[in-house]
Design a protein around this motif. Structure first.
Motif, PDB file in Angstrom:
ATOM      1  N   SER A 101       0.813  -1.212   0.000  1.00  0.00           N
ATOM      2  CA  SER A 101       0.000   0.000   0.000  1.00  0.00           C
ATOM      3  C   SER A 101       0.849   1.266   0.000  1.00  0.00           C
ATOM      4  CB  SER A 101      -0.920   0.001   1.230  1.00  0.00           C
ATOM      5  OG  SER A 101      -0.161  -0.106   2.422  1.00  0.00           O
ATOM      6  N   GLU A 102       2.137   1.145   0.388  1.00  0.00           N
ATOM      7  CA  GLU A 102       3.029   2.297   0.417  1.00  0.00           C
ATOM      8  C   GLU A 102       3.908   2.300  -0.829  1.00  0.00           C
ATOM      9  OE1 GLU A 102       5.247   2.178   3.984  1.00  0.00           O
ATOM     10  OE2 GLU A 102       3.520   2.476   5.308  1.00  0.00           O
ATOM     11  N   GLY A 103       4.088   3.481  -1.402  1.00  0.00           N
ATOM     12  CA  GLY A 103       4.946   3.601  -2.571  1.00  0.00           C
ATOM     13  C   GLY A 103       4.238   3.179  -3.844  1.00  0.00           C
ATOM     14  N   LYS A 104       4.955   3.333  -4.939  1.00  0.00           N
ATOM     15  CA  LYS A 104       4.411   2.999  -6.250  1.00  0.00           C
ATOM     16  C   LYS A 104       4.857   1.601  -6.658  1.00  0.00           C
ATOM     17  CE  LYS A 104       4.244   7.834  -7.768  1.00  0.00           C
ATOM     18  NZ  LYS A 104       2.767   7.896  -7.819  1.00  0.00           N
ATOM     19  N   ILE A 105       4.101   1.033  -7.595  1.00  0.00           N
ATOM     20  CA  ILE A 105       4.360  -0.325  -8.070  1.00  0.00           C
ATOM     21  C   ILE A 105       5.185  -0.226  -9.345  1.00  0.00           C
ATOM     22  CG2 ILE A 105       3.305  -2.463  -8.873  1.00  0.00           C
ATOM     23  CD1 ILE A 105       0.811  -1.683  -7.237  1.00  0.00           C
ATOM     24  N   LYS A 106       6.184  -1.098  -9.467  1.00  0.00           N
ATOM     25  CA  LYS A 106       7.007  -1.132 -10.680  1.00  0.00           C
ATOM     26  C   LYS A 106       7.018  -2.543 -11.252  1.00  0.00           C
ATOM     27  CE  LYS A 106      11.474  -2.023  -8.430  1.00  0.00           C
ATOM     28  NZ  LYS A 106      10.962  -2.211  -7.090  1.00  0.00           N
ATOM     29  N   GLU A 107       7.409  -2.635 -12.484  1.00  0.00           N
ATOM     30  CA  GLU A 107       7.476  -3.939 -13.146  1.00  0.00           C
ATOM     31  C   GLU A 107       8.416  -4.867 -12.370  1.00  0.00           C
ATOM     32  OE1 GLU A 107       6.495  -3.469 -17.830  1.00  0.00           O
ATOM     33  OE2 GLU A 107       8.542  -2.961 -17.247  1.00  0.00           O
ATOM     34  N   GLY A 108       7.956  -6.126 -12.204  1.00  0.00           N
ATOM     35  CA  GLY A 108       8.725  -7.104 -11.441  1.00  0.00           C
ATOM     36  C   GLY A 108       8.265  -7.270 -10.014  1.00  0.00           C
ATOM     37  N   ASP A 109       7.431  -6.359  -9.523  1.00  0.00           N
ATOM     38  CA  ASP A 109       6.941  -6.469  -8.149  1.00  0.00           C
ATOM     39  C   ASP A 109       5.876  -7.556  -8.027  1.00  0.00           C
ATOM     40  OD1 ASP A 109       8.602  -4.472  -7.338  1.00  0.00           O
ATOM     41  OD2 ASP A 109       7.065  -2.908  -7.255  1.00  0.00           O
TER      42      ASP A 109
ATOM     43  N   VAL B 273       2.149  -8.122  -6.339  1.00  0.00           N
ATOM     44  CA  VAL B 273       1.026  -7.294  -5.906  1.00  0.00           C
ATOM     45  C   VAL B 273      -0.102  -8.202  -5.413  1.00  0.00           C
ATOM     46  CG1 VAL B 273      -0.682  -5.588  -6.625  1.00  0.00           C
ATOM     47  CG2 VAL B 273       1.650  -5.466  -7.517  1.00  0.00           C
ATOM     48  N   GLU B 274      -0.743  -7.789  -4.313  1.00  0.00           N
ATOM     49  CA  GLU B 274      -1.918  -8.492  -3.795  1.00  0.00           C
ATOM     50  C   GLU B 274      -3.110  -7.541  -3.804  1.00  0.00           C
ATOM     51  OE1 GLU B 274      -1.136 -12.022  -0.750  1.00  0.00           O
ATOM     52  OE2 GLU B 274      -0.486 -10.080   0.023  1.00  0.00           O
ATOM     53  N   ILE B 275      -4.253  -8.044  -4.287  1.00  0.00           N
ATOM     54  CA  ILE B 275      -5.493  -7.269  -4.296  1.00  0.00           C
ATOM     55  C   ILE B 275      -6.459  -7.948  -3.327  1.00  0.00           C
ATOM     56  CG2 ILE B 275      -7.390  -6.410  -5.707  1.00  0.00           C
ATOM     57  CD1 ILE B 275      -5.549  -6.577  -8.122  1.00  0.00           C
ATOM     58  N   LEU B 276      -6.913  -7.199  -2.322  1.00  0.00           N
ATOM     59  CA  LEU B 276      -7.802  -7.733  -1.291  1.00  0.00           C
ATOM     60  C   LEU B 276      -9.193  -7.129  -1.451  1.00  0.00           C
ATOM     61  CD1 LEU B 276      -5.439  -7.399   1.815  1.00  0.00           C
ATOM     62  CD2 LEU B 276      -5.651  -9.314   0.232  1.00  0.00           C
ATOM     63  N   CYS B 277     -10.215  -7.990  -1.246  1.00  0.00           N
ATOM     64  CA  CYS B 277     -11.609  -7.566  -1.322  1.00  0.00           C
ATOM     65  C   CYS B 277     -12.258  -7.844   0.031  1.00  0.00           C
ATOM     66  CB  CYS B 277     -12.332  -8.314  -2.444  1.00  0.00           C
ATOM     67  SG  CYS B 277     -14.028  -7.767  -2.722  1.00  0.00           S
ATOM     68  N   THR B 278     -12.792  -6.806   0.670  1.00  0.00           N
ATOM     69  CA  THR B 278     -13.408  -6.950   1.988  1.00  0.00           C
ATOM     70  C   THR B 278     -14.745  -6.214   2.019  1.00  0.00           C
ATOM     71  OG1 THR B 278     -12.311  -4.982   2.853  1.00  0.00           O
ATOM     72  CG2 THR B 278     -11.145  -7.080   3.111  1.00  0.00           C
ATOM     73  N   SER B 279     -15.529  -6.507   3.077  1.00  0.00           N
ATOM     74  CA  SER B 279     -16.800  -5.813   3.285  1.00  0.00           C
ATOM     75  C   SER B 279     -16.977  -5.565   4.768  1.00  0.00           C
ATOM     76  CB  SER B 279     -17.968  -6.647   2.743  1.00  0.00           C
ATOM     77  OG  SER B 279     -18.254  -7.721   3.622  1.00  0.00           O
ATOM     78  N   ASP B 280     -17.983  -4.746   5.112  1.00  0.00           N
ATOM     79  CA  ASP B 280     -18.276  -4.498   6.519  1.00  0.00           C
ATOM     80  C   ASP B 280     -19.275  -5.502   7.068  1.00  0.00           C
ATOM     81  OD1 ASP B 280     -20.483  -3.689   5.136  1.00  0.00           O
ATOM     82  OD2 ASP B 280     -20.802  -1.853   6.287  1.00  0.00           O
ATOM     83  N   GLY B 281     -19.621  -6.512   6.285  1.00  0.00           N
ATOM     84  CA  GLY B 281     -20.544  -7.543   6.749  1.00  0.00           C
ATOM     85  C   GLY B 281     -19.829  -8.699   7.405  1.00  0.00           C
ATOM     86  N   ASN B 282     -20.609  -9.465   8.175  1.00  0.00           N
ATOM     87  CA  ASN B 282     -20.072 -10.667   8.817  1.00  0.00           C
ATOM     88  C   ASN B 282     -21.144 -11.746   8.728  1.00  0.00           C
ATOM     89  OD1 ASN B 282     -18.369 -12.385  10.239  1.00  0.00           O
ATOM     90  ND2 ASN B 282     -19.166 -11.715  12.221  1.00  0.00           N
ATOM     91  N   SER B 283     -21.160 -12.361   7.569  1.00  0.00           N
ATOM     92  CA  SER B 283     -22.205 -13.345   7.303  1.00  0.00           C
ATOM     93  C   SER B 283     -21.576 -14.595   6.722  1.00  0.00           C
ATOM     94  CB  SER B 283     -23.237 -12.760   6.342  1.00  0.00           C
ATOM     95  OG  SER B 283     -24.174 -13.743   5.968  1.00  0.00           O
ATOM     96  N   GLU B 284     -22.053 -15.736   7.210  1.00  0.00           N
ATOM     97  CA  GLU B 284     -21.535 -16.995   6.691  1.00  0.00           C
ATOM     98  C   GLU B 284     -21.996 -17.254   5.266  1.00  0.00           C
ATOM     99  OE1 GLU B 284     -22.947 -19.772   9.535  1.00  0.00           O
ATOM    100  OE2 GLU B 284     -21.310 -19.432  10.961  1.00  0.00           O
ATOM    101  N   SER B 285     -22.970 -16.533   4.829  1.00  0.00           N
ATOM    102  CA  SER B 285     -23.532 -16.770   3.500  1.00  0.00           C
ATOM    103  C   SER B 285     -22.979 -15.810   2.446  1.00  0.00           C
ATOM    104  CB  SER B 285     -25.060 -16.649   3.539  1.00  0.00           C
ATOM    105  OG  SER B 285     -25.442 -15.344   3.972  1.00  0.00           O
ATOM    106  N   GLN B 286     -22.040 -14.910   2.813  1.00  0.00           N
ATOM    107  CA  GLN B 286     -21.501 -13.986   1.815  1.00  0.00           C
ATOM    108  C   GLN B 286     -20.269 -14.593   1.157  1.00  0.00           C
ATOM    109  OE1 GLN B 286     -20.233 -10.267   3.519  1.00  0.00           O
ATOM    110  NE2 GLN B 286     -18.603 -11.179   4.739  1.00  0.00           N
ATOM    111  N   TYR B 287     -20.076 -14.278  -0.107  1.00  0.00           N
ATOM    112  CA  TYR B 287     -18.889 -14.734  -0.821  1.00  0.00           C
ATOM    113  C   TYR B 287     -18.432 -13.634  -1.760  1.00  0.00           C
ATOM    114  CZ  TYR B 287     -21.919 -15.667  -4.854  1.00  0.00           C
ATOM    115  OH  TYR B 287     -22.793 -15.546  -5.898  1.00  0.00           O
ATOM    116  N   PHE B 288     -17.097 -13.693  -2.124  1.00  0.00           N
ATOM    117  CA  PHE B 288     -16.459 -12.630  -2.885  1.00  0.00           C
ATOM    118  C   PHE B 288     -15.998 -13.149  -4.240  1.00  0.00           C
ATOM    119  CE2 PHE B 288     -15.869 -11.628   1.575  1.00  0.00           C
ATOM    120  CZ  PHE B 288     -16.149 -10.268   1.639  1.00  0.00           C
ATOM    121  N   THR B 289     -15.904 -12.222  -5.179  1.00  0.00           N
ATOM    122  CA  THR B 289     -15.301 -12.502  -6.487  1.00  0.00           C
ATOM    123  C   THR B 289     -14.445 -11.296  -6.879  1.00  0.00           C
ATOM    124  OG1 THR B 289     -17.176 -11.587  -7.717  1.00  0.00           O
ATOM    125  CG2 THR B 289     -17.199 -13.964  -7.246  1.00  0.00           C
TER     126      THR B 289
END
Length: 618
Positions: A239-247, A249-265
């Motif tokens: 999250s800090e600094g810029k991204i350069k070729e060769g790095d 990278v992780e992309i995270l998907c979150t929500s403010d919910g807490n449900s056993e029936s929710q799923y992400f794409t």
């Protein structure tokens, strides 16, 4: 008597019976009885005393555990009960006193027994609780083995919870043990809300002890609250600094919910975390994240931009290797394509030459030739850089860069001359003398890059002038070495030449000429060396002179010996009737020889030291 007496289970209790009598401790007309009373009609005697004796009644629950003291203060009888129990001792004790002539009286005291309960235990339900559910059990609290029965109170965030219809319900279950102790279990049922996900729950137990009320608390617990999402978020790491070729990278998907029936794409992949390794500029784009809670009929989505910065290879114009004419100008450019701002610097041999993309060289010389490195960096991203190099070769006339005579002592009387020339293309180097003789050619030359080094061995027998001539298609240059040779004649020892050159150089742009004037002076050496052919003639003349001197010395020695022999035999110096002076010492204690002329009778005596002596002085 007191209304009640309190004691812990297993302790000792004392019940005092007080009365007034004028005959207490007197003639013995007093009767004392103790009874325990389970109800108003069930009296059972456990102790009696009259004027003759005192007796503890046998076969009662107190036969082995009581004593009665009547010897204390006036008008007091004390009943002591040891090892207080629940089943038998939680009753009233009655004291009956009768005095002859004064009448009778009685009173009762109830014995209260206490037992501190064990520490309470709290336990939350294992599964999550949905905010859409009706009231459900969220935790239980239990306390065991207390007397009288303890009381449980529930707390949420330090606030007590009470029964509220359809919101909060507390169920208590009390269990009586065979020992008479009580255990209490309490269940907390609630209709949870989203805010309860951070709430802290605990239960408090209150219980009675002799003369007071005490309290115990459990540890805190949290419950898992299930609730549908209301927002969805995306995060890119790092999250800090810029991204350069060769790095990576992780992309995270979150929500403010807490449900056993929710799923992400993420980009239609059923993941909440997407890992990209060794990213390139082609990974620069928007990434979409979706979250769906099918039980609560909720679907949300968002997106985020990922930018991968790049720095292309460095391009130098002209490329590779270039030839530049001597004293001419040369320029080159260096650049690289990048998604961010760049900084360009030229280096040569690790030292900075110029900042910027443009390299300009004016009036190039052989010192200008070499490898130039162009380094392009991206200041916004540490460690992001690219570089390339350019080889510059300068072509032109030869240039003798060093007029120096290497000094060297050898067993032979020779001198090594060195001629160093910078030139491209490689020059032709020859060595010669004033009489036109070629000593050596380029066959004895070594090349190191654009530098050529030629060496020659010169025999030193007399004053010599040596020329170093270098030429190529662009011009020529030369150096002249004038060697002056001087020899010593004071010793026949072999000498070795040591040269210290003094150089005078003159040059022009087309035909360069330089002169080295060198004085060579032999120095004496202690060790004997084999003479060279040039030295044999000199040594021959030295030998003749030495031989003549030796012969003369030998002849003088022989003559002196003969004269001395004749003198000792008396063959000389007595013809004139002179006194034999050999028997006397001269005043200077010298050996003398008598010499006289053919024309006079006078004799002149000469001492060895050359002084003249008269005959009268003998």
């Amino acid at each position: 008597m007191e209304d009640k007496v309190e004691a812990f289970l297993g302790d000792t209790a004392q019940i005092t019976c007080m009365f007034k009598s004028d005959d207490f401790g007197g003639s013995g007309g007093m009767t004392v009885e103790w009874h325990y009373v389970k109800n108003s009609k069930d009296y059972q005697q456990i102790y009696n005393q009259d004027s003759l004796q005192s007796t503890v009644v046998k076969n009662t629950p107190y036969s082995e555990r009581i004593t009665v003291d009547t010897t204390g203060n006036n008008g007091e009888v004390v009943l002591t009960i040891r090892d207080v129990q629940l089943s038998d001792d939680e009753v009233a004790f009655n004291c009956y006193v009768k005095i002859i002539g004064e009448g009778s009286g009685e009173g009762s005291t109830k014995l209260k027994v206490f037992k501190t309960p064990e520490d309470p235990i709290i336990q939350g339900v294992g599964q999550g609780i949905s905010v859409g559910d009706e009231m459900t059990k969220i935790a239980s609290c239990e306390v065991k083995n207390g007397y009288p029965k303890p009381k449980i109170t529930w707390y949420r965030d330090k606030m007590p919870l009470h029964n509220i219809p359809n919101v909060v319900k507390v169920d208590h279950t009390i269990t009586s043990q065979s020992s008479g102790l009580f255990s209490v279990n309490s269940d907390l049922n609630m209709k949870v809300e989203k805010k309860d996900k951070d709430a802290v729950f605990y239960c408090e137990v209150t219980f009675l002890v002799p003369g007071a009320e005490k309290m115990l608390e459990t540890n805190d617990i949290n419950i898992t609250v299930l609730y549908p999402p209301t927002t969805v978020n995306m995060l890119v790491k790092p999250s800090e600094g810029k991204i350069k070729e060769g790095d990576t990278v992780e992309i995270l998907c979150t929500s403010d919910g807490n449900s056993e029936s929710q799923y992400f794409t993420i980009d239609n992949k059923d993941v909440s975390r997407l890992k990209l390794e060794n990213v390139t500029r082609h990974d620069t784009r928007f990434y979409e994240c979706s979250v769906e809670d099918f039980e609560n009929f909720v679907k949300l989505s968002t997106n985020i931009s990922v930018e991968v910065n790049y720095l292309d290879e460095v391009v130098i114009e002209p490329t590779g290797s270039v030839l530049v004419d001597w004293k001419k100008e040369f320029s080159a450019t260096c650049n690289a394509s990048s998604s961010l701002g760049i900084k360009t610097t030229w280096f040569k041999n690790g030292k900075e030459v110029v900042k910027g993309y443009h390299l300009s060289l004016k009036a190039v010389t052989y010192d200008t030739a070499g490898t130039y490195d162009c380094v392009v960096t991206v200041p916004e991203i540490q460690g992001m850089q690219a570089n390339s190099s350019l080889q510059v070769t300068v072509q032109g006339p030869p240039e003798i860069i060093e007029k120096q005579l290497n000094e060297e002592e050898t067993d032979e009387r020779e001198l090594e001359l060195t001629c160093q020339v910078r030139s491209y293309p490689t020059p032709n180097i020859t060595w010669g003398t004033t009489n036109g003789k070629i000593i050596s050619s380029s066959n004895h030359m070594t090349n190191v890059g654009a530098k050529s080094v030629a060496k020659v061995q010169v025999n030193i027998t007399s004053n010599t002038t040596v020329f170093c001539n270098a030429s190529n298609e662009f011009g020529k240059d030369s150096a002249t070495y004038i060697i002056k040779f001087t020899k010593h004649t004071t010793t026949p020892a072999t000498t070795t030449t040591t040269i210290s050159p003094t150089t005078i150089t003159a040059a022009n742009t087309t035909n360069n000429t330089s002169t080295s004037i060198i004085a060579a002076k032999p120095k004496s050496k202690a060790k004997t060396e084999t003479p060279k052919p040039q030295e044999k003639a000199q040594k021959g003349s030295y030998g003749v002179v030495i031989a003549v001197i030796i012969i003369c010395i030998l002849l003088l020695a022989i003559l002196g010996s003969v004269l001395y022999f004749l003198y000792k035999k008396g063959k000389i110096c007595n013809r004139s009737g002179k006194k034999d002076f050999t028997k006397e010492k001269s005043s200077k204690d010298k050996i003398v020889v008598e010499m006289k002329s053919d024309n006079t009778e006078e004799a002149i005596l000469l001492g060895v030291n050359g002084e003249k002596q008269l005959p009268n002085d003998q």
